[in-house]
Design an enzyme around this catalytic site. Structure first.
Site, PDB file in Angstrom:
ATOM      1  CG  PHE A 188      47.190  22.815  42.679  1.00 48.99           C
ATOM      2  CD1 PHE A 188      46.398  23.624  43.487  1.00 48.99           C
ATOM      3  CD2 PHE A 188      46.634  22.294  41.524  1.00 48.99           C
ATOM      4  CE1 PHE A 188      45.089  23.909  43.150  1.00 48.99           C
ATOM      5  CE2 PHE A 188      45.312  22.574  41.171  1.00 48.99           C
ATOM      6  CZ  PHE A 188      44.534  23.384  41.985  1.00 48.99           C
ATOM      7  CB  SER A 229      45.085  15.912  50.775  1.00 44.45           C
ATOM      8  OG  SER A 229      46.443  16.297  50.663  1.00 44.45           O
ATOM      9  CB  ALA A 231      51.431  18.700  50.466  1.00 47.37           C
ATOM     10  CB  CYS A 232      47.373  18.931  47.900  1.00 43.62           C
ATOM     11  SG  CYS A 232      46.639  19.326  49.503  1.00 43.62           S
ATOM     12  CB  ALA A 233      51.461  18.039  44.347  1.00 50.38           C
TER      13      ALA A 233
END
Length: 373
Positions: free
Chosen positions: A359, A333, A155-157
């Site tokens: 995160f 993202s 995901a966003c990390a």
């Protein structure tokens, strides 16, 4: 351990942008059509009327003012409200690979390298255009890179996880130079008919060159002092799209395979998680938050970033200390923190310390602490 650095970054930005006013006009037009079509059910109390949105609400909730998208006309068509992307043949580069290559070439130029100098390509982003072959392997081929490539989804990390994977590959000898590429087509998984999230995402692609510090010849090199990753399961940010959707009985509602989140819960739980991750990481490297010249944080929500830096510094951060790009790009993202790094690094001098941190869903979080050399 071998000293490893970031020697170049790249950014691809789509040519089309949507302002809050444009997005709100489309959304409110859809709301008017929906409420009129379902007037009888709404009057009977069996269905709730959809509420309108506003540019003021969006800025207050997120700090976002605009977003770049791969296709504007489809998003602003009330009959569609999603990007319209031409289907490409298997003999053509995929859209995601095309965006990634554009960012990668810019990063390679900054690092004064060619595609053939790379032997590890990592595509790290929230949503892959397809299951296989890996987008990373496609980009590897388009760049003429050697070695191997694979996709990473956290995901966003994802970008931070990709940097750690690249550092590990260099230190264990399985690669000489790596590219971490984050092509994010977030408009493709966003529900533009949901008032609570229709404004959140934009599209972009970033790239990072990771190589041994002793061979780096980029104009600005950043030694990676350490990486740290953390995950904790939560469904508060979720996307249920998957290859088994067509096999599920009963089928999921159309909006259940798009982005959704419990925003207040995410804010309450992620802020302390990220603050503690960064604080602990700095402490283990014998660094204090006050010694950090710049925080390049995930660009999802302005208030969230302000709270994180306030917890770390014990005061409000100056904008120069924690740059913001989400006003122009929205949430891209995993690309967001790298966009901030790419745009706000030129003034740092040798010895300056910076923290890149992504995160998001998972929950997942990753920090990369670096020093300009």
């Amino acid at each position: 351990m071998k000293s490893v650095c970031i020697s170049g970054t790249g950014l691809y930005t789509p040519t089309e942008s949507i302002s809050n006013d444009e997005l709100v006009a489309c959304y409110n037009a859809y709301v008017g059509e929906y409420n009129e079509e379902h007037a009888a059910e709404i009057a009977a109390g069996s269905l709730q009327a959809l509420p309108p949105s506003s540019s003021e609400f969006i800025v207050k909730a997120s700090g976002i003012q605009a977003r770049y998208v791969v296709n504007k006309s489809g998003v602003l068509d009330t009959r569609r409200m999603r990007p319209q992307i031409r289907t490409r043949s298997n003999d053509e580069p995929s859209l995601m690979a095309e965006m990634g290559v554009a960012a990668a070439r810019q990063a390679l130029q900054a690092a004064r390298l060619e595609g053939s100098d790379i032997d590890c390509v990592l595509v790290a982003c929230s949503n892959m255009q397809r299951a296989y072959p890996a987008i990373a392997v496609e980009i590897q081929s388009l760049l003429g890179a050697a070695g191997y490539g694979y996709d990473i989804n956290v995901a966003c990390a994802s970008a931070a996880f990709g940097v750690q994977a690249a550092v590990d590959a260099l230190r264990n000898g399985s690669a000489r130079r790596a590219l971490v590429i984050s092509p994010e087509i977030c408009s493709g998984h966003l529900n533009f008919r949901n008032r609570d999230c229709h404004f959140i995402f934009g599209d972009a692609a970033t790239a990072i060159v990771v190589e041994a510090a002793e061979t780096a010849r980029g104009e600005r090199n950043f030694e990676i002092l350490g990486t740290r990753l953390q995950t904790q399961f939560s469904s508060n940010i979720r996307n249920n799209a998957g290859f088994l959707n067509s096999a599920e009985v009963p089928p999921r509602p159309w909006d259940d395979v798009l982005f959704r989140q419990e925003g207040r819960k995410v804010f309450k739980e992620v802020v302390p998680m990220v603050s503690e991750l960064i604080a602990g990481h700095l402490a283990d490297l014998q660094l204090a938050p006050a010694q950090v010249k710049r925080f390049w944080l995930h660009q999802a929500n302005l208030s969230m970033n302000e709270y994180i830096t306030r917890r770390l510094l014990g005061r409000d951060a100056e904008r120069a200390e924690a740059p913001v790009i989400l006003d122009e790009y929205a949430n891209t993202s995993s690309a967001g923190s790298v966009i901030a790094f790419h745009k706000y690094q030129q003034d740092l001098v040798p010895g300056d310390v910076g923290v890149l941190c992504g995160f998001g869903a998972g929950y997942s979080a990753g920090s990369v602490i670096m020093r300009r050399i």
